[in-house]
Write a protein that holds these residues in place. Sequence first.
Motif, PDB file in Angstrom:
ATOM      1  N   LEU A   7     -16.537   4.610  13.240  1.00 46.35           N
ATOM      2  CA  LEU A   7     -16.171   4.676  11.827  1.00 46.35           C
ATOM      3  C   LEU A   7     -14.700   4.360  11.612  1.00 46.35           C
ATOM      4  O   LEU A   7     -14.341   3.690  10.637  1.00 46.35           O
ATOM      5  CB  LEU A   7     -16.528   6.040  11.252  1.00 46.35           C
ATOM      6  CG  LEU A   7     -18.022   6.359  11.221  1.00 46.35           C
ATOM      7  CD1 LEU A   7     -18.258   7.751  10.637  1.00 46.35           C
ATOM      8  CD2 LEU A   7     -18.798   5.302  10.452  1.00 46.35           C
ATOM      9  N   ALA A   8     -13.844   4.839  12.506  1.00 44.86           N
ATOM     10  CA  ALA A   8     -12.414   4.543  12.381  1.00 44.86           C
ATOM     11  C   ALA A   8     -12.161   3.046  12.478  1.00 44.86           C
ATOM     12  O   ALA A   8     -11.380   2.480  11.702  1.00 44.86           O
ATOM     13  CB  ALA A   8     -11.623   5.293  13.448  1.00 44.86           C
ATOM     14  N   ASN A   9     -12.814   2.389  13.413  1.00 41.82           N
ATOM     15  CA  ASN A   9     -12.622   0.949  13.562  1.00 41.82           C
ATOM     16  C   ASN A   9     -13.201   0.181  12.383  1.00 41.82           C
ATOM     17  O   ASN A   9     -12.616  -0.811  11.941  1.00 41.82           O
ATOM     18  CB  ASN A   9     -13.212   0.456  14.879  1.00 41.82           C
ATOM     19  CG  ASN A   9     -12.214   0.614  15.987  1.00 41.82           C
ATOM     20  OD1 ASN A   9     -11.151   0.014  15.950  1.00 41.82           O
ATOM     21  ND2 ASN A   9     -12.541   1.414  16.973  1.00 41.82           N
ATOM     22  N   ALA A  10     -14.324   0.614  11.852  1.00 43.55           N
ATOM     23  CA  ALA A  10     -14.889  -0.050  10.676  1.00 43.55           C
ATOM     24  C   ALA A  10     -13.896   0.021   9.519  1.00 43.55           C
ATOM     25  O   ALA A  10     -13.627  -0.993   8.861  1.00 43.55           O
ATOM     26  CB  ALA A  10     -16.216   0.596  10.290  1.00 43.55           C
ATOM     27  N   LEU A  11     -13.321   1.186   9.289  1.00 44.56           N
ATOM     28  CA  LEU A  11     -12.346   1.330   8.211  1.00 44.56           C
ATOM     29  C   LEU A  11     -11.131   0.436   8.464  1.00 44.56           C
ATOM     30  O   LEU A  11     -10.635  -0.226   7.557  1.00 44.56           O
ATOM     31  CB  LEU A  11     -11.911   2.781   8.057  1.00 44.56           C
ATOM     32  CG  LEU A  11     -11.088   3.047   6.808  1.00 44.56           C
ATOM     33  CD1 LEU A  11     -11.478   4.364   6.200  1.00 44.56           C
ATOM     34  CD2 LEU A  11      -9.616   2.998   7.072  1.00 44.56           C
ATOM     35  N   LYS A  12     -10.678   0.389   9.704  1.00 41.31           N
ATOM     36  CA  LYS A  12      -9.517  -0.434  10.064  1.00 41.31           C
ATOM     37  C   LYS A  12      -9.779  -1.909   9.746  1.00 41.31           C
ATOM     38  O   LYS A  12      -8.938  -2.582   9.151  1.00 41.31           O
ATOM     39  CB  LYS A  12      -9.208  -0.257  11.546  1.00 41.31           C
ATOM     40  CG  LYS A  12      -8.077  -1.118  12.048  1.00 41.31           C
ATOM     41  CD  LYS A  12      -7.901  -0.968  13.537  1.00 41.31           C
ATOM     42  CE  LYS A  12      -8.957  -1.784  14.248  1.00 41.31           C
ATOM     43  NZ  LYS A  12      -8.704  -1.949  15.689  1.00 41.31           N
ATOM     44  N   ASP A  66     -10.703   9.967  13.082  1.00 44.88           N
ATOM     45  CA  ASP A  66     -10.058   9.773  14.380  1.00 44.88           C
ATOM     46  C   ASP A  66     -10.913  10.365  15.502  1.00 44.88           C
ATOM     47  O   ASP A  66     -10.695  10.062  16.670  1.00 44.88           O
ATOM     48  CB  ASP A  66      -8.640  10.350  14.399  1.00 44.88           C
ATOM     49  CG  ASP A  66      -8.559  11.786  13.924  1.00 44.88           C
ATOM     50  OD1 ASP A  66      -9.327  12.176  13.021  1.00 44.88           O
ATOM     51  OD2 ASP A  66      -7.715  12.524  14.454  1.00 44.88           O
ATOM     52  N   ARG A  67     -11.913  11.140  15.152  1.00 46.00           N
ATOM     53  CA  ARG A  67     -12.846  11.684  16.144  1.00 46.00           C
ATOM     54  C   ARG A  67     -14.088  10.814  16.280  1.00 46.00           C
ATOM     55  O   ARG A  67     -14.997  11.148  17.021  1.00 46.00           O
ATOM     56  CB  ARG A  67     -13.225  13.110  15.754  1.00 46.00           C
ATOM     57  CG  ARG A  67     -12.030  14.062  15.767  1.00 46.00           C
ATOM     58  CD  ARG A  67     -12.415  15.483  15.435  1.00 46.00           C
ATOM     59  NE  ARG A  67     -12.976  15.662  14.104  1.00 46.00           N
ATOM     60  CZ  ARG A  67     -12.263  15.869  12.992  1.00 46.00           C
ATOM     61  NH1 ARG A  67     -10.951  15.928  13.061  1.00 46.00           N
ATOM     62  NH2 ARG A  67     -12.855  16.033  11.827  1.00 46.00           N
ATOM     63  N   ARG A 120       0.832  -1.206   0.000  1.00 49.89           N
ATOM     64  CA  ARG A 120       0.000   0.000   0.000  1.00 49.89           C
ATOM     65  C   ARG A 120       0.861   1.248   0.000  1.00 49.89           C
ATOM     66  O   ARG A 120       1.921   1.281   0.598  1.00 49.89           O
ATOM     67  CB  ARG A 120      -0.902   0.022   1.238  1.00 49.89           C
ATOM     68  CG  ARG A 120      -1.934  -1.073   1.204  1.00 49.89           C
ATOM     69  CD  ARG A 120      -2.972  -0.845   2.244  1.00 49.89           C
ATOM     70  NE  ARG A 120      -4.090  -1.734   2.015  1.00 49.89           N
ATOM     71  CZ  ARG A 120      -4.781  -2.303   2.976  1.00 49.89           C
ATOM     72  NH1 ARG A 120      -4.480  -2.075   4.230  1.00 49.89           N
ATOM     73  NH2 ARG A 120      -5.779  -3.094   2.692  1.00 49.89           N
ATOM     74  N   THR A 121       0.352   2.267  -0.630  1.00 46.47           N
ATOM     75  CA  THR A 121       1.038   3.556  -0.590  1.00 46.47           C
ATOM     76  C   THR A 121       0.449   4.459   0.484  1.00 46.47           C
ATOM     77  O   THR A 121       1.094   5.410   0.905  1.00 46.47           O
ATOM     78  CB  THR A 121       0.957   4.275  -1.957  1.00 46.47           C
ATOM     79  OG1 THR A 121      -0.410   4.406  -2.326  1.00 46.47           O
ATOM     80  CG2 THR A 121       1.690   3.485  -3.025  1.00 46.47           C
ATOM     81  N   ILE A 122      -0.771   4.156   0.908  1.00 49.39           N
ATOM     82  CA  ILE A 122      -1.433   4.940   1.947  1.00 49.39           C
ATOM     83  C   ILE A 122      -1.881   3.976   3.045  1.00 49.39           C
ATOM     84  O   ILE A 122      -2.568   2.994   2.770  1.00 49.39           O
ATOM     85  CB  ILE A 122      -2.654   5.695   1.395  1.00 49.39           C
ATOM     86  CG1 ILE A 122      -2.242   6.618   0.255  1.00 49.39           C
ATOM     87  CG2 ILE A 122      -3.346   6.481   2.498  1.00 49.39           C
ATOM     88  CD1 ILE A 122      -3.400   7.202  -0.513  1.00 49.39           C
ATOM     89  N   VAL A 160      -5.581   7.531   6.283  1.00 54.92           N
ATOM     90  CA  VAL A 160      -6.924   7.796   5.755  1.00 54.92           C
ATOM     91  C   VAL A 160      -7.847   8.214   6.897  1.00 54.92           C
ATOM     92  O   VAL A 160      -8.591   9.186   6.786  1.00 54.92           O
ATOM     93  CB  VAL A 160      -7.486   6.559   5.024  1.00 54.92           C
ATOM     94  CG1 VAL A 160      -8.941   6.770   4.626  1.00 54.92           C
ATOM     95  CG2 VAL A 160      -6.628   6.218   3.818  1.00 54.92           C
ATOM     96  N   ILE A 161      -7.780   7.463   7.994  1.00 56.95           N
ATOM     97  CA  ILE A 161      -8.613   7.765   9.163  1.00 56.95           C
ATOM     98  C   ILE A 161      -8.386   9.200   9.628  1.00 56.95           C
ATOM     99  O   ILE A 161      -9.336   9.950   9.876  1.00 56.95           O
ATOM    100  CB  ILE A 161      -8.340   6.749  10.292  1.00 56.95           C
ATOM    101  CG1 ILE A 161      -8.938   5.390   9.915  1.00 56.95           C
ATOM    102  CG2 ILE A 161      -8.878   7.243  11.627  1.00 56.95           C
ATOM    103  CD1 ILE A 161      -8.482   4.231  10.783  1.00 56.95           C
ATOM    104  N   GLU A 162      -7.134   9.603   9.723  1.00 53.81           N
ATOM    105  CA  GLU A 162      -6.828  10.969  10.177  1.00 53.81           C
ATOM    106  C   GLU A 162      -7.216  12.005   9.134  1.00 53.81           C
ATOM    107  O   GLU A 162      -7.794  13.045   9.473  1.00 53.81           O
ATOM    108  CB  GLU A 162      -5.346  11.077  10.526  1.00 53.81           C
ATOM    109  CG  GLU A 162      -4.994  10.291  11.764  1.00 53.81           C
ATOM    110  CD  GLU A 162      -3.504  10.209  12.042  1.00 53.81           C
ATOM    111  OE1 GLU A 162      -3.170   9.740  13.133  1.00 53.81           O
ATOM    112  OE2 GLU A 162      -2.678  10.595  11.180  1.00 53.81           O
TER     113      GLU A 162
END
Length: 78
Positions: free
Chosen positions: A40-45, A35-36, A21-23, A28-30
């Motif tokens: 949603l942050a955990n779903a993306l993770k 991050d707030r 990965r490049t990112i 992405v989360i930040e």
Amino acid sequence: MSQETDDNDEILRPPHYTNGRTIEPIDVIEDWGLDRDYYLANALKYIARYNRKTSVSDPASCLKKAIFYLQRKVDKTG
């Protein structure tokens, strides 16, 4: 990601988030301000590590966990 970070550090740069990965998902989360928002942050993770984390015997469990966090967000939002 800070250039001070060792690219081989499995704590700060786990391969299931970084290899090929490049990112990184954390960037992405930040960048998206997730991050707030814990859910949603955990779903993306969990989506990002789907089929990439070798210690997970059932890759679909990552997607199920992402759905869990998304459902919690929906429930909290009303």
